[in-house]
Design a protein around this motif. Sequence first.
Motif, PDB file in Angstrom:
ATOM      1  N   ARG A 166     -10.674  -7.468   5.437  1.00 41.86           N
ATOM      2  CA  ARG A 166     -11.661  -6.408   5.609  1.00 41.86           C
ATOM      3  C   ARG A 166     -11.090  -5.324   6.530  1.00 41.86           C
ATOM      4  N   PRO A 167     -11.700  -4.140   6.538  1.00 46.49           N
ATOM      5  CA  PRO A 167     -11.133  -3.040   7.325  1.00 46.49           C
ATOM      6  C   PRO A 167     -10.892  -3.360   8.789  1.00 46.49           C
ATOM      7  N   ASP A 168     -11.759  -4.168   9.422  1.00 42.88           N
ATOM      8  CA  ASP A 168     -11.555  -4.464  10.843  1.00 42.88           C
ATOM      9  C   ASP A 168     -10.373  -5.406  11.076  1.00 42.88           C
ATOM     10  N   GLN A 169      -9.768  -5.899  10.012  1.00 40.22           N
ATOM     11  CA  GLN A 169      -8.590  -6.748  10.121  1.00 40.22           C
ATOM     12  C   GLN A 169      -7.304  -5.986   9.782  1.00 40.22           C
ATOM     13  N   LEU A 170      -7.429  -4.684   9.597  1.00 40.89           N
ATOM     14  CA  LEU A 170      -6.299  -3.862   9.193  1.00 40.89           C
ATOM     15  C   LEU A 170      -5.989  -2.790  10.232  1.00 40.89           C
ATOM     16  N   SER A 171      -4.735  -2.395  10.316  1.00 40.91           N
ATOM     17  CA  SER A 171      -4.344  -1.272  11.174  1.00 40.91           C
ATOM     18  C   SER A 171      -4.743   0.036  10.512  1.00 40.91           C
ATOM     19  N   GLY A 172      -4.607   1.134  11.265  1.00 39.70           N
ATOM     20  CA  GLY A 172      -4.942   2.439  10.705  1.00 39.70           C
ATOM     21  C   GLY A 172      -4.103   2.771   9.478  1.00 39.70           C
ATOM     22  N   GLY A 173      -2.797   2.491   9.556  1.00 41.40           N
ATOM     23  CA  GLY A 173      -1.935   2.769   8.421  1.00 41.40           C
ATOM     24  C   GLY A 173      -2.285   1.914   7.213  1.00 41.40           C
ATOM     25  N   GLN A 174      -2.638   0.656   7.446  1.00 45.35           N
ATOM     26  CA  GLN A 174      -3.041  -0.223   6.351  1.00 45.35           C
ATOM     27  C   GLN A 174      -4.350   0.243   5.721  1.00 45.35           C
ATOM     28  N   LYS A 175      -5.285   0.704   6.549  1.00 45.17           N
ATOM     29  CA  LYS A 175      -6.543   1.232   6.010  1.00 45.17           C
ATOM     30  C   LYS A 175      -6.280   2.432   5.113  1.00 45.17           C
ATOM     31  N   GLN A 176      -5.371   3.303   5.545  1.00 44.46           N
ATOM     32  CA  GLN A 176      -5.090   4.484   4.731  1.00 44.46           C
ATOM     33  C   GLN A 176      -4.387   4.099   3.434  1.00 44.46           C
ATOM     34  N   ARG A 177      -3.568   3.072   3.460  1.00 41.82           N
ATOM     35  CA  ARG A 177      -2.958   2.584   2.226  1.00 41.82           C
ATOM     36  C   ARG A 177      -4.023   2.077   1.258  1.00 41.82           C
ATOM     37  N   VAL A 178      -4.996   1.365   1.789  1.00 39.60           N
ATOM     38  CA  VAL A 178      -6.102   0.899   0.947  1.00 39.60           C
ATOM     39  C   VAL A 178      -6.869   2.093   0.388  1.00 39.60           C
ATOM     40  N   ALA A 179      -7.098   3.112   1.227  1.00 36.91           N
ATOM     41  CA  ALA A 179      -7.818   4.305   0.778  1.00 36.91           C
ATOM     42  C   ALA A 179      -7.042   5.040  -0.314  1.00 36.91           C
ATOM     43  N   ILE A 180      -5.720   5.084  -0.185  1.00 34.34           N
ATOM     44  CA  ILE A 180      -4.902   5.721  -1.218  1.00 34.34           C
ATOM     45  C   ILE A 180      -4.978   4.923  -2.512  1.00 34.34           C
ATOM     46  N   ALA A 181      -4.946   3.598  -2.398  1.00 36.46           N
ATOM     47  CA  ALA A 181      -5.085   2.758  -3.590  1.00 36.46           C
ATOM     48  C   ALA A 181      -6.423   2.996  -4.271  1.00 36.46           C
ATOM     49  N   ARG A 182      -7.483   3.125  -3.475  1.00 37.36           N
ATOM     50  CA  ARG A 182      -8.812   3.396  -4.043  1.00 37.36           C
ATOM     51  C   ARG A 182      -8.823   4.735  -4.777  1.00 37.36           C
ATOM     52  N   ALA A 183      -8.124   5.722  -4.226  1.00 37.24           N
ATOM     53  CA  ALA A 183      -8.075   7.036  -4.878  1.00 37.24           C
ATOM     54  C   ALA A 183      -7.352   6.982  -6.209  1.00 37.24           C
ATOM     55  N   LEU A 184      -6.379   6.070  -6.329  1.00 34.84           N
ATOM     56  CA  LEU A 184      -5.534   6.020  -7.515  1.00 34.84           C
ATOM     57  C   LEU A 184      -6.009   5.029  -8.575  1.00 34.84           C
ATOM     58  N   VAL A 185      -6.925   4.136  -8.216  1.00 35.61           N
ATOM     59  CA  VAL A 185      -7.252   3.017  -9.105  1.00 35.61           C
ATOM     60  C   VAL A 185      -7.819   3.472 -10.452  1.00 35.61           C
ATOM     61  N   GLY A 186      -8.478   4.617 -10.471  1.00 33.57           N
ATOM     62  CA  GLY A 186      -9.070   5.108 -11.711  1.00 33.57           C
ATOM     63  C   GLY A 186      -8.151   5.994 -12.518  1.00 33.57           C
ATOM     64  N   SER A 187      -6.852   6.038 -12.154  1.00 29.90           N
ATOM     65  CA  SER A 187      -5.865   6.885 -12.841  1.00 29.90           C
ATOM     66  C   SER A 187      -6.335   8.333 -12.932  1.00 29.90           C
ATOM     67  N   PRO A 188      -6.613   8.968 -11.780  1.00 28.22           N
ATOM     68  CA  PRO A 188      -7.119  10.343 -11.787  1.00 28.22           C
ATOM     69  C   PRO A 188      -6.019  11.332 -12.158  1.00 28.22           C
ATOM     70  N   SER A 189      -6.436  12.539 -12.509  1.00 31.45           N
ATOM     71  CA  SER A 189      -5.475  13.615 -12.752  1.00 31.45           C
ATOM     72  C   SER A 189      -4.951  14.192 -11.442  1.00 31.45           C
ATOM     73  N   VAL A 190      -5.794  14.172 -10.407  1.00 33.37           N
ATOM     74  CA  VAL A 190      -5.430  14.767  -9.124  1.00 33.37           C
ATOM     75  C   VAL A 190      -6.049  13.944  -8.003  1.00 33.37           C
ATOM     76  N   VAL A 191      -5.318  13.842  -6.890  1.00 36.49           N
ATOM     77  CA  VAL A 191      -5.832  13.241  -5.661  1.00 36.49           C
ATOM     78  C   VAL A 191      -5.972  14.343  -4.625  1.00 36.49           C
ATOM     79  N   LEU A 192      -7.157  14.455  -4.038  1.00 37.23           N
ATOM     80  CA  LEU A 192      -7.414  15.414  -2.973  1.00 37.23           C
ATOM     81  C   LEU A 192      -7.445  14.655  -1.649  1.00 37.23           C
TER      82      LEU A 192
END
Length: 227
Positions: free
Chosen positions: A138-164
């Motif tokens: 869960r997020p409280d078990q992750l570092s800041g960099g790890q949280k952002q990696r998870v957030a980037i994965a969430r942004a990409l999971v739907g195969s978007p055309s663009v990431v903002l």
Amino acid sequence: MIELVDIHKDYRLGPVEFKVLNGVQMAVEAGDLMSIMGPSGSGKSTLMNIIDLLGRPTTGTYRFNGRDVSTLNDGALSAFRNAHIGFVFQSFNLLDHLTALENVALPLVYRRLGRREMRRRARDILGKVGMGERLGHRPDQLSGGQKQRVAIARALVGSPSVVLADEPTGALDSDTAEEVMQLMIRLNREEGVAVVIITHDPVVSMQCRRRALIRDGVLLEDTEAAR
């Protein structure tokens, strides 16, 4: 892919009208890696809200893959946004009660995929961002960099055309920020997804192939960087 034509955005406070965006012209092509910088009050947050379809321009045209999205109703905009745009935020915006796998799979709920397929896609993209060993954290078990990696994965999971990405390194120390930026550059190259980054950090901006500055509601691109 994204085309903004003569975008204006005005706000009215009583009898006073404030002009925030003044005739913005902008184009984002498939696979672009672009940064937008600007001082506070320059209009960059307003511009981001229009690009991500959470806000509407006062006047002007917004085309996405040739489709005029300026006229879509709220329901159609939400569905279009979910299908075509991924988001990365400075504060991560992860849900504390969900695991990394569940956070990443969340955008797929609105596509009515089966649970097994959602988990498979989330697992695959978490592996690509180096979080394959943290699926159940869960997020409280992750570092800041790890949280952002998870957030980037969430942004990409739907195969978007663009990431903002809105200040994606703003809450990270300099070493972690560089790791996250290098990850975004790699994913931009390998996945072919366009990335637009709003940032205050010139170090982040200089690593993008295209760089633009917004000032007084006008967007100016560094044409030398765009070559």
